[in-house]
Design an enzyme around this catalytic site. Structure first.
Site, mmCIF file in Angstrom:
data_model
loop_
_atom_site.group_PDB
_atom_site.id
_atom_site.type_symbol
_atom_site.label_atom_id
_atom_site.label_comp_id
_atom_site.label_asym_id
_atom_site.label_seq_id
_atom_site.Cartn_x
_atom_site.Cartn_y
_atom_site.Cartn_z
ATOM 1 N N LYS A 11 0.924 -1.070 0.069
ATOM 2 C CA LYS A 11 -0.283 -0.230 -0.151
ATOM 3 C C LYS A 11 0.692 1.162 -0.115
ATOM 4 C CE LYS A 11 -3.593 -2.626 1.932
ATOM 5 N NZ LYS A 11 -4.699 -2.647 3.048
ATOM 6 N N HIS A 97 -8.515 -2.982 -6.562
ATOM 7 C CA HIS A 97 -8.506 -3.329 -4.933
ATOM 8 C C HIS A 97 -9.369 -2.420 -4.241
ATOM 9 C CE1 HIS A 97 -6.607 -2.783 -0.813
ATOM 10 N NE2 HIS A 97 -6.285 -3.992 -1.029
ATOM 11 N N GLU A 99 -9.316 -0.452 -1.896
ATOM 12 C CA GLU A 99 -9.121 1.023 -1.443
ATOM 13 C C GLU A 99 -9.213 1.684 -2.672
ATOM 14 O OE1 GLU A 99 -5.644 -0.162 0.633
ATOM 15 O OE2 GLU A 99 -6.967 -0.743 1.883
ATOM 16 N N GLU A 169 -11.451 -10.412 -1.052
ATOM 17 C CA GLU A 169 -11.104 -9.530 0.086
ATOM 18 C C GLU A 169 -12.294 -8.889 0.573
ATOM 19 O OE1 GLU A 169 -6.855 -8.478 0.124
ATOM 20 O OE2 GLU A 169 -7.624 -6.770 -1.328
ATOM 21 N N GLY A 236 -1.640 -7.487 3.586
ATOM 22 C CA GLY A 236 -1.374 -6.062 3.514
ATOM 23 C C GLY A 236 -0.410 -5.679 4.760
HETATM 24 P P1 PGA Z 1 -4.588 -5.998 5.413
HETATM 25 O O1 PGA Z 1 -4.862 -5.804 3.945
HETATM 26 O O2 PGA Z 1 -3.962 -7.571 5.534
HETATM 27 O O3 PGA Z 1 -3.798 -5.146 6.057
HETATM 28 O O4 PGA Z 1 -6.042 -6.376 6.071
HETATM 29 C C1 PGA Z 1 -5.055 -6.661 2.800
HETATM 30 C C2 PGA Z 1 -5.216 -6.009 1.385
HETATM 31 O O5 PGA Z 1 -5.795 -4.927 1.323
HETATM 32 O O6 PGA Z 1 -4.769 -6.386 0.582
#
Ligand code: PGA
Length: 255
Positions: A11, A97, A99, A169, A236
């Site tokens: 990220k 993704h 986000e 996810e 992540g």
């Molecule tokens: P996280 O993120 O393991 O911090 O929950 C996973 C991702 O967004 O790919």
């Protein structure tokens, strides 16, 4: 037999010092494992990709980008093409993704164009899908991920679609410490594989890898990976610590 695929999505974290140090530490740790049993990738911020590709060179770690734009070149200020990502030595890119979908506002149509552009540009896309908490609570999980998968794969013949890794996810599990239970994840993964068998055919569905992502940690990785339809993990937060990421990879290959 689907080979486990573990990817670390950094990220908007790391810098020019910590990123290369992290990938080198992971590479060093991987020398203890049988790397024929697993694929490993890291997915750093754009500006460090070339540096991370160089730092990962001696290891078996592939490098991916967190996003791409669907045009190859031109007047698209601030965007990065599949060609450029490939040119700096990457193999993978994330598409859609959560986000990007929910913070930046990307829609299924745009994500589909990115998946096409990635494949046509010689990259292996990791297409991310997943429902919001309110969608799960309203019993809409299947409807949401089905729409995201159908739109994500739209217009792709099987020979091209085979380049895709799917990542489930659930948005409510990302960065929250609240992981889907292995049973909850398996239920959606099995549904996704059935859907892909309908969209393509059974052998396509049997071959495609479906990663789980959302608060994956060293202590839940093995249990998740034991599920029949969970073929890998998109990690992540825990991918930012070499020891945790290595422990997750170890748990995934059962070494
Ligand atoms: P996280 O993120 O393991 O911090 O929950 C996973 C991702 O967004 O790919």
């Amino acid at each position: 037999m689907r080979k486990p695929f573990i990817a670390g999505n950094w990220k908007m974290n790391t810098d020019g010092h910590s990123g290369p140090a992290l990938v080198k530490a992971v590479g060093q740790g991987l020398t203890q494992f049988d790397m024929s049993k697993v694929n490993v990738a890291v997915i750093p911020p754009f500006v460090y990709l070339a540096q991370i590709v160089a730092a990962a060179r001696a290891s078996r770690i592939a490098v991916g980008a967190q996003d791409i734009y669907y045009e190859q070149k031109g007047a698209f200020t601030g965007e990065i093409s599949a060609y450029m990502i490939k040119d700096v030595g990457c193999n993978y890119c994330l598409c859609g993704h959560s986000e990007r979908r929910h913070v930046i506002g990307e829609q299924d149509e745009l994500i589909n164009k990115k998946v096409h552009a990635a494949i046509n540009g010689g990259l292996l896309p990791i297409l991310c899908v997943g429902e919001l908490l309110e969608e799960r609570e309203a019993g809409k999980t299947e409807e949401v991920v089905e729409r995201q998968v159908k739109k994500g794969f739209e217009g792709l013949i099987a020979a091209k679609a085979a380049a895709v890794t799917l990542a489930y996810e659930p948005v409510w599990a990302i960065g929250t410490g609240r992981t889907a239970t292995p049973a909850q994840a398996q239920e959606v993964h099995a549904m996704l594989r059935k859907l892909l068998a309908e969209l393509y055919d059974k052998s396509f569905a049997d071959d495609i890898r479906i990663q789980y992502g959302g608060s994956v940690k060293p202590d839940n990785a093995a249990e998740l990976m034991q599920k029949e339809d969970i073929d890998g993990l998109l990690v992540g937060g825990a991918s930012l610590k070499a020891d945790d990421f290595l422990a997750i990879i170890k748990a995934s290959i059962g070494d």
